[in-house]
Design a protein around this motif. Sequence first.
Motif, short mmCIF file in Angstrom:
data_model
loop_
_atom_site.label_atom_id
_atom_site.label_comp_id
_atom_site.label_asym_id
_atom_site.label_seq_id
_atom_site.Cartn_x
_atom_site.Cartn_y
_atom_site.Cartn_z
N VAL A 83 10.51 3.17 0.42
CA VAL A 83 9.58 3.36 1.54
C VAL A 83 9.83 2.28 2.59
O VAL A 83 9.99 1.11 2.26
N ALA A 129 11.84 5.66 -5.64
CA ALA A 129 11.38 5.86 -4.26
C ALA A 129 11.78 4.66 -3.40
O ALA A 129 11.88 3.53 -3.90
N ALA A 139 1.12 3.82 -3.06
CA ALA A 139 0.81 5.24 -2.79
C ALA A 139 1.93 6.13 -3.31
O ALA A 139 1.69 7.18 -3.90
N SER A 140 3.17 5.69 -3.11
CA SER A 140 4.31 6.53 -3.50
C SER A 140 4.38 6.72 -5.02
O SER A 140 5.05 7.64 -5.49
N ARG A 141 3.71 5.87 -5.76
CA ARG A 141 3.71 5.95 -7.22
C ARG A 141 2.35 6.41 -7.76
O ARG A 141 2.06 6.25 -8.95
N SER A 142 1.52 6.95 -6.89
CA SER A 142 0.13 7.22 -7.29
C SER A 142 -0.06 8.56 -7.98
O SER A 142 -1.15 8.85 -8.46
N SER A 143 0.99 9.38 -8.06
CA SER A 143 0.80 10.70 -8.68
C SER A 143 1.06 10.67 -10.18
O SER A 143 0.96 11.69 -10.84
N GLU A 194 0.83 -1.20 0.00
CA GLU A 194 0.00 0.00 0.00
C GLU A 194 0.87 1.26 0.00
O GLU A 194 0.63 2.19 -0.78
N LEU A 195 1.89 1.26 0.85
CA LEU A 195 2.80 2.42 0.89
C LEU A 195 3.56 2.56 -0.43
O LEU A 195 3.76 3.67 -0.94
#
Lengths: 351, 351
Positions: free
Chosen positions: B294, B292, B163-167, B159-160
């Motif tokens: 995480v 990234a 999220a870090s690649r969600s933009s 999930e983290l």
Amino acid sequence: MRAIGIERGAERPALLEVPRPDPESGEALVRTLRVGVDGTDHEVIAGHHGGPPAGEDHLVLGHEAVGVVEAGAGPLEPDDIVVPTVRRPPNGEGNRYFERGEADMAPPGAALERGIDGAHGFMSEYFTSPAEYLIEVPADLAEWGFLVEPISIAEKALELAYASRSSFGWEPETALVLGNGSLGLLTVAMLRADYEVYCVGRRDRPDPTIDIIEALGATYVDSRETPVDEVPAVYEPADLVFEATGYAKHAFRSVEALGPNGVAALLGVPEPWTFEVDGGRLHKEMVMYNKAVVGSVNSGPRHFRAAVDRLAAMPEWFLEDLLTRVVPVESFEAAFEESKTTIKTAVEFEP
Amino acid sequence: MRAIGIERGAERPALLEVPRPDPESGEALVRTLRVGVDGTDHEVIAGHHGGPPAGEDHLVLGHEAVGVVEAGAGPLEPDDIVVPTVRRPPNGEGNRYFERGEADMAPPGAALERGIDGAHGFMSEYFTSPAEYLIEVPADLAEWGFLVEPISIAEKALELAYASRSSFGWEPETALVLGNGSLGLLTVAMLRADYEVYCVGRRDRPDPTIDIIEALGATYVDSRETPVDEVPAVYEPADLVFEATGYAKHAFRSVEALGPNGVAALLGVPEPWTFEVDGGRLHKEMVMYNKAVVGSVNSGPRHFRAAVDRLAAMPEWFLEDLLTRVVPVESFEAAFEESKTTIKTAVEFEP
């Protein structure tokens, strides 16, 4: 027309005479107003990064530009004020990054960069660009529009940082900006409304950047006295670290500067440098405190648009203090001089 | 009632006689079915991590449990099959992490961990828990329910990472799982439908974990032959790295194992270990390729719920092969024996 470029093998930029470009179908012709100079320009000039277009012997510099449309295209009409994005498809061919409007996510080799790598920049009296790569700017921001590009760089890094924390309730309060160059100062100005901001440099007072940091309500941290990993003990842990120095040890020390669930955004581009780290400790810190580190390069159209709004909100005094000098094109050399009191410079074409 | 615990200063777990707990208001009484054993238990036993509740001389072990409700609470009724989450408020007092239902984001000190740090675990005939910390599991998954906790650990890390690649438009295709322990294998099973999966270990064939990796359709990578940073050259770059070894050099090599825009999720908890890295190169890689990293620890209720669905989708043969042995409580020692052929063990109470 006149252009400022770097010739292959040369050590300094030169005033060049180049043909005025003719817009192709879908392209606008833009008359250049101002072009900012930043660290990347100095790296390109030093031959550390990028270079001329394939088969050419010079590169027109400049990737932080603002201009006025002379011949429109798409939605753009004459007299519109525009800022160009930097990346262009290699060989005129798109790829999935360009098709998505996310050229900023293309790896090196999958994009040219105007004024930096493989494509001429904007430091010339005119330039052309497909309308899709031109971002409109309100006319009253024309003189500051060359700052949209560097602000967009920070916007993208912040977008990636925030995205990395979007799966849980993140309520950041403290930001640590590493670097008191123009990008660092612009970022302090962007964050100060929402954060307690600390800005790290290595300069003695009196110094114009320290004055700006303090006038923005932020705290100056001298990394010669307080290394980045000691900031939590001396000041407070950071929820967000924004690295804009290219000093590789900062990237690692950032992990220890972060508080629980914090994120460090890295923007600098250092040379290889081998040193010791307590890798076990850093790894454990990342895990036990759910920390994140995100790298970020370049920026795309949505970051430019966000940067326009951000620029509009910046106080005039700050922009005036940031801009050390604007020089007319015939005095371009002065825009590339670096000194302790130089923060930001720009080259101005016919105003 | 019988419980398996570690006494302060002891080197091995022991069978203890402890009082059967009485549920307080809002708590359910749960009869334990099975409790898994993992690396964290071995760290707790070795005294490297966690310890007994304040003022007590022993810690009941076990944080991977499944049980059946004997006395209900909230929405839970007798005979419901449940899995407990691990973190509890310190001193019975909540904090903002617990208030948000995100105890997994609490820093060390802001949460106790049942069976690990400061609160008794679930390796006893009965345990009590507030209903909010009990996740329902379908009855037909009762025998495998102790795997919900480790799967939830992977769910949170993913999930983290996502999220870090969600933009931006991220389309990951290749995953590199570091570690062929039970968490690594569970993660291979989770990712295989959506990724080309590589799993890194350091074992010779024949080996049961390599058999499982290959039966799942993944590729085994021997890190003695191919270090993690050479995986792109020998195999292919990874869009996602999932580190489940606690080997700190892996964390750094992961950056070079990633392809453009990739993310490495770190889950291991290494001891301090100083070594050299090319920090400049790693920093530049992070930036130029928008990579990234995480860190992720623990997991919360939504990760447990996702894990229940994920467990339901895992093939029976895989679960059978993963579970090396289930031992009755009176033979608990065998659940803590480690060997090259041991993948996962569990202690079983009255079935």
